[in-house]
Design a protein around this motif. Structure first.
Motif, PDB file in Angstrom:
ATOM      1  N   LEU A 118       8.072  -4.165 -54.499  1.00 50.74           N
ATOM      2  CA  LEU A 118       9.301  -4.949 -54.402  1.00 50.74           C
ATOM      3  C   LEU A 118       9.718  -5.195 -52.961  1.00 50.74           C
ATOM      4  N   ASN A 119       9.261  -4.358 -51.994  1.00 47.23           N
ATOM      5  CA  ASN A 119       9.572  -4.622 -50.590  1.00 47.23           C
ATOM      6  C   ASN A 119       9.025  -5.970 -50.153  1.00 47.23           C
TER       7      ASN A 119
ATOM      8  N   TYR B 100      10.118  -0.926 -62.448  1.00 47.37           N
ATOM      9  CA  TYR B 100      11.446  -0.433 -62.798  1.00 47.37           C
ATOM     10  C   TYR B 100      11.987  -1.232 -63.980  1.00 47.37           C
ATOM     11  N   ASN B 101      12.776  -0.541 -64.834  1.00 50.36           N
ATOM     12  CA  ASN B 101      13.303  -1.261 -65.994  1.00 50.36           C
ATOM     13  C   ASN B 101      14.500  -2.123 -65.616  1.00 50.36           C
TER      14      ASN B 101
ATOM     15  N   PHE C 196      22.354  -2.326 -53.491  1.00 47.96           N
ATOM     16  CA  PHE C 196      21.476  -1.602 -52.578  1.00 47.96           C
ATOM     17  C   PHE C 196      20.344  -2.511 -52.073  1.00 47.96           C
ATOM     18  N   ILE C 197      19.758  -3.288 -52.996  1.00 54.96           N
ATOM     19  CA  ILE C 197      18.653  -4.173 -52.631  1.00 54.96           C
ATOM     20  C   ILE C 197      19.125  -5.298 -51.720  1.00 54.96           C
ATOM     21  N   PHE C 198      20.291  -5.852 -52.005  1.00 53.27           N
ATOM     22  CA  PHE C 198      20.781  -6.944 -51.158  1.00 53.27           C
ATOM     23  C   PHE C 198      21.212  -6.447 -49.781  1.00 53.27           C
TER      24      PHE C 198
ATOM     25  N   ASN D  83      13.469   4.869 -53.341  1.00 56.05           N
ATOM     26  CA  ASN D  83      14.387   5.843 -53.941  1.00 56.05           C
ATOM     27  C   ASN D  83      15.509   5.157 -54.716  1.00 56.05           C
ATOM     28  N   LEU D  84      15.135   4.159 -55.549  1.00 57.83           N
ATOM     29  CA  LEU D  84      16.145   3.512 -56.387  1.00 57.83           C
ATOM     30  C   LEU D  84      16.707   4.512 -57.387  1.00 57.83           C
ATOM     31  N   PHE D  85      18.005   4.350 -57.665  1.00 50.09           N
ATOM     32  CA  PHE D  85      18.625   5.190 -58.696  1.00 50.09           C
ATOM     33  C   PHE D  85      18.203   4.640 -60.056  1.00 50.09           C
ATOM     34  N   GLU D  86      17.486   5.459 -60.833  1.00 50.78           N
ATOM     35  CA  GLU D  86      16.909   4.968 -62.084  1.00 50.78           C
ATOM     36  C   GLU D  86      17.852   5.181 -63.259  1.00 50.78           C
ATOM     37  N   GLU D  87      18.042   4.086 -64.037  1.00 48.94           N
ATOM     38  CA  GLU D  87      18.920   4.076 -65.212  1.00 48.94           C
ATOM     39  C   GLU D  87      18.073   4.038 -66.477  1.00 48.94           C
TER      40      GLU D  87
END
Length: 992
Positions: free
Chosen positions: A797-798, A828-829, A839-841, A861-865
């Motif tokens: 995704l980077n 990622y879901n 965070f991404i923006f 290190n995305l917060f996963e839901e």
């Protein structure tokens, strides 16, 4: 002395929203006033000239037509042709005035100087005589005191109605119209008549005596000429092409000698075509059909009675062998009642314009034209316009018109049959409104283009009729189709059919996915798998067989041939439907009752029931010794109930039948029997030809379901209900539906792989990004450009978000893409990508485009839901407008099966106390005629949606319990409104 005089500048409703004068009313008025002649001159156009001319002649009134040109400062020039030459001049002038270039006053004067002469009267209130020459006969109306007002309504009591029309035209209220415009453009009153009558009558009589014109009287056909190779005569070339086609058919396809029956049939047809002079017509149609085939444009198998012609078949205009299916040439061209041939051709709808462009280029821009249509004002539109002028609350207007079951009834029929509308028409404050509505109904509002008709002429069309600029630079007739044949022009119908576009798309997908170049002509017409799908009722997406009633008939009939499909489509119509039980019983039980055993050959193929018009003709021929040409005339007379002619022919039929060894009683019984069914019979040629299209689609569905549904889904983009239905069915075929992704379908980085339409590959159907709310073709184009530039775009995704910075990705469309699962390719879901948007923006903003990707701060290190089924469903509904993975309403139905809910798509009219389970998607509250609150609500389930009415008596108790976006068990009763099933909410059984 009459009360009124026939004045020159009478505008009709064909000068849109500038007059209340309908041609029928104008001629009725003239008839009553005993006018011997009557003037008709529109401003710059000649839309109503043909209608006026014909209807005036029918009432023995001499029609004097012309063309008015209204300039600035109330200057008017009116041209009246004295003869055919003068008529050609004004046709040319009107054509020029309605071309794409708007002419100024000086250009108009130059146009007149170059195109008028002694064959034309020129009446004007312009004083500068030096403007005109060429011996035109000029009458200056100021000098001669002729009354030269523009007339826009006939009677004084229509003045208020005209004010309403003026308000409508100019976007005013009725009060504003009264203030801004003095209404004086009507027939003069008695005093004015006395003042000008003497001079007016003298000049009117003078003009009338000098005019000698009949625009319909030439009786000359203006069919374009087909130029054959080496200038061979058209008929000789036609015969040569047919013989070559016949030899090819039996040598290369049938692999047998040519049967005598085919040779005799071809000779008969060619003989009729030669005598009627229609060889050029057949060759022109053959030419543009060949052009389409050579350019890979799908052409239909045939349409209408032309499929009954062997010549059409051998020229490959049609692809149905008429002898194989017992189709009759005389149903198409009748040598005993010569009319213009009518070969209608279907083309795939997205490429029809290419064929018209070919004709335009081949025959010339002034020899080819589309045909004008007039979109007339119906009751609902007229009522809404009138209410807006009189400043009536639109919520009340919606309530009143909601009850209207048929918008195209006459005004009196609507008042008589629609209770609520009648009640309002009797209210004092609505009387002026309804009087205006009555005047507006039937008036043309604007022009349109005939859906299929094309004119191809051998001469410049402007010498025959006025034309105007149409779409795509192609001209359009100013006369509608009803008057073209009478002036020698033949209408050719080139229709666009969406189902052929679907077939072309399926063929292209099969070629890509399976490396097979299929030909429709090679498809097996007796394929068991295809008929099994139809017998199972799996008719979704199948041309003509998709409706619930038609599907049931297909199942009950146990279809197993093209003939069965044709019979089903012919029987499933008002009238012949009553014969369906007898037909099915006879077919399935093999017990056929015949009106007479001698007719077995004609009637056994349809199990004793007359299904087709051709059968009526064959019985008349076999029993009554009528030629097929005469039999077709009798069949038509039966259908139109021409009693006098039928009584005369009946005696001849019985007389001949007795000579053929039938008793008088039996002959009369046969006549009465066929007379009963003649009005119901369908055109077998058309039924057989169109059955091919349905069969082809069913064959593709049976053998290439992924490609079939891909094309089908592309045809319903923008229709969530049908899309949801098709996707649900796709899964039953074991085909996987892949949600839209920002990543191309394969690992080959090709710009073309991210598409804006559905695609299929390896038994998967890929949904396009354009299905997602807020995602358009521009975004896809940008994304494709980025894909083209960066091979490592989807490594993680980077890469994606670095390269997509400032490339059309914003916080709004990011959210929709995330909820649609378009970022799932990054591991990622949906919920995780939604939760990490900020965070991404933030990271995207921090990206520095001046340094390499490797040196950027990573998005990690995305917060996963967690993502659950309910949230997944909600996301799908939000971004697509329909469910894909799991419809929660299906689950609710299963959990509440106790209430025996009916699927919305299975509701039919007149069902009482039926339960449905669905979600309320919209509530609209209005006031009824008694100013009480009522509501219209929309409810959907996992099959379809339905509109429900909640009347005031019920809404008072339910209004606080009805909430949008909530699920309910509802008790309703159903009805049909505008051919759509709607309902009345009786009670909320249970909120769920």
């Amino acid at each position: 002395m009459p009360n009124f005089i026939p004045l020159i500048n009478v505008r009709s409703v064909y000068n849109f929203q500038e007059s209340l004068i309908k041609i029928n009313d104008y001629i009725s008025f003239a008839k009553k006033e005993k006018f011997e002649y009557l003037f008709y001159c529109e401003n710059k156009t000649m839309f109503g000239v043909a209608e006026f001319f014909k209807k005036a002649l029918e009432q023995n009134i001499k029609p004097i037509i012309g063309l008015s040109i209204e300039l600035e400062n109330k200057k008017i020039i009116t041209l009246i042709p004295k003869n055919k030459i003068g008529y050609e001049h004004i046709c040319l002038i009107s054509s020029q005035l309605n071309d794409e270039t708007k002419l100024n006053e000086e250009q108009i004067f130059n146009l007149l100087k170059n195109n008028i002469d002694s064959n034309t009267f020129l009446l004007t209130n312009v004083n500068d005589k030096d403007l005109f020459f060429n011996n035109a006969e000029i009458i200056n109306t100021n000098e001669n005191k002729i009354f030269f007002n523009t007339i826009r309504y006939i009677f004084d009591n229509e003045k208020e109605h005209y004010r309403g029309l003026f308000a409508l035209k100019n976007g005013l209220t009725i009060n504003e119209a009264v203030e801004s415009y003095k209404i004086n453009e009507a027939y003069p009153g008695a005093d004015e008549v006395l003042e000008v009558f003497s001079e007016t009558e003298k000049i009117g009589n003078y003009i009338s005596n000098k005019v000698s014109l009949d625009i319909f009287g030439e009786n000359k056909k203006h069919m374009a000429k087909f130029v054959a190779p080496d200038n061979m005569p058209s008929f000789s070339y036609l015969k040569q092409k047919c013989l070559a086609g016949l030899n090819h058919y039996f040598k290369n396809i049938k692999n047998q000698a040519i049967p005598t029956e085919y040779i005799e049939r071809l000779n008969t047809e060619l003989d009729v075509i030669e005598k009627t002079g229609f060889a050029d017509y057949f060759l022109i149609v053959h030419d543009y059909v060949s052009y389409a085939r050579k350019n890979d444009i799908i052409v239909g198998p045939g349409r209408g009675s032309a499929a009954g012609s062997l010549v059409s078949f051998l020229l490959r205009i049609t692809t149905v062998d008429p002898i194989e299916y017992n189709l009759l040439f005389e149903r198409f061209l009748n040598p005993e009642r010569v009319t213009m041939p009518d070969i209608d051709i279907d083309f795939q709808d997205n490429r029809r314009d290419e064929v018209i462009e070919y004709l335009f280029e081949k025959y010339g821009k002034y020899n080819v034209a589309t045909i004008v249509t007039y979109q007339t004002i119906a009751f609902k539109s007229a009522f809404r316009d009138a209410c807006r002028i009189y400043q009536i609350d639109m919520e009340l207007v919606n309530l009143i018109t909601k009850s209207l079951s048929d918008d195209y009834l006459s005004f009196n029929e609507i008042i008589k049959t629609q209770k609520l509308i009648r009640e309002y028409s009797e209210k004092e404050e609505f009387k002026s409104i309804f009087k205006l509505v009555e005047k507006l109904i039937g008036c043309p509002r604007q022009t349109g283009t005939h859906a299929a008709g094309i004119i191809i002429s051998d001469v410049d069309l402007r010498t025959i009729l006025p034309i105007r600029q149409g779409l795509n630079g192609i001209y359009q007739t100013q006369f509608d189709m009803n008057y073209l044949e009478e002036i020698g022009l033949i209408k050719m119908d080139l229709l666009g059919l969406r189902n052929l576009t679907t077939i072309k798309e399926i063929l292209d997908l099969i070629k890509i996915n399976h490396k097979k170049d299929l030909s429709l002509s090679k498809i097996d017409l007796n394929d068991g798998k295809t008929f099994e799908i139809l017998r199972q009722g799996n008719t979704t997406g199948i041309f003509q067989l998709e409706s619930q009633g038609m599907t049931n008939l297909i199942i009950d009939m146990k279809v197993n041939s093209i003939n069965d499909i044709a019979a089903a489509s012919s029987l499933y119509r008002p009238g012949p439907q009553e014969m369906i039980p007898e037909y099915i019983n006879s077919k399935n039980n093999r017990k056929v009752k015949l009106v007479d055993r001698s007719l077995a050959k004609i009637l056994l193929p349809t199990y004793g029931v007359i299904v087709y018009q051709e059968q009526v003709m064959q019985i008349l021929q076999y029993v009554g010794n009528f030629s097929l040409g005469k039999a077709d005339i009798v069949r038509r007379a039966m259908g139109k109930k021409q009693i006098d002619y039928m009584m005369e022919v009946k005696d001849e039929f019985i007389f001949n039948a007795i000579k053929n060894n039938y008793s008088q009683k039996k002959a009369a019984a046969i006549w009465n029997w066929i007379e009963q069914f003649a009005k119901y019979g369908f055109n077998k040629s058309h039924a057989i030809a169109y059955s091919y299209i349905g069969y082809w689609l069913a064959w593709f569905k049976a053998h290439y379901p992924a490609e079939f549904y891909t094309a089908l889904l592309n045809g319903v983009m923008g229709n969530p209900s049908k899309t949801s239905k098709y996707i649900k069915e796709v899964k039953q075929f074991g085909i996987e539906v892949i949600k839209p992704s920002v990543k191309p379908i394969s690992n080959k980085i090709e710009k073309t792989l991210i598409k804006s339409t559905y695609t299929s590959s390896e038994n998967r159907i890929y949904m396009p990004l354009t299905l997602i709310k807020g995602i358009g073709r521009d975004f896809i184009s940008t994304l494709n450009n980025v894909v083209d530039e960066h091979e490592d775009l989807f490594d993680d995704l980077n890469n994606f978000f670095f390269y997509m910075k400032n490339k059309g990705l914003n916080e709004s469309n990011y959210t929709f893409l995330a909820k649609a699962g378009s970022f799932d390719c990054f591991g990622y879901n949906k919920s995780t990508m939604v939760a990490n948007k900020d965070f991404i923006f933030s990271a995207m903003i921090a990206f520095n485009e001046n340094i390499s990707l490797e040196k950027q701060t990573k998005i990690e290190n995305l917060f996963e839901e967690q993502l659950n089924e309910e949230l997944e469903s909600n996301y799908e509904k939000e971004v697509f407008g329909f469910y894909i993975s799991a419809n929660p309403l299906t689950k609710l139905k299963n959990e509440n099966a106790y209430f025996k809910p009916t699927d919305i798509n299975k509701l039919v009219e007149n069902m009482n106390n039926v339960n449905i389970i669905g979600q309320v998607s919209g509530i609209r509250v209005i006031k009824d005629k008694n100013q009480n609150s009522m509501a219209f609500i929309t409810v959907f389930d996992d099959t379809e949606s339905i509109d429900l009415t909640v009347f005031a008596s019920n809404f008072e108790n339910l209004q606080y319990d009805l909430v949008a976006n909530r699920n309910y068990v509802l008790k309703i009763k159903t009805q049909k409104y505008k051919n759509k099933i709607t309902g009345i909410l009786e009670n909320i059984v249970k909120p769920i």
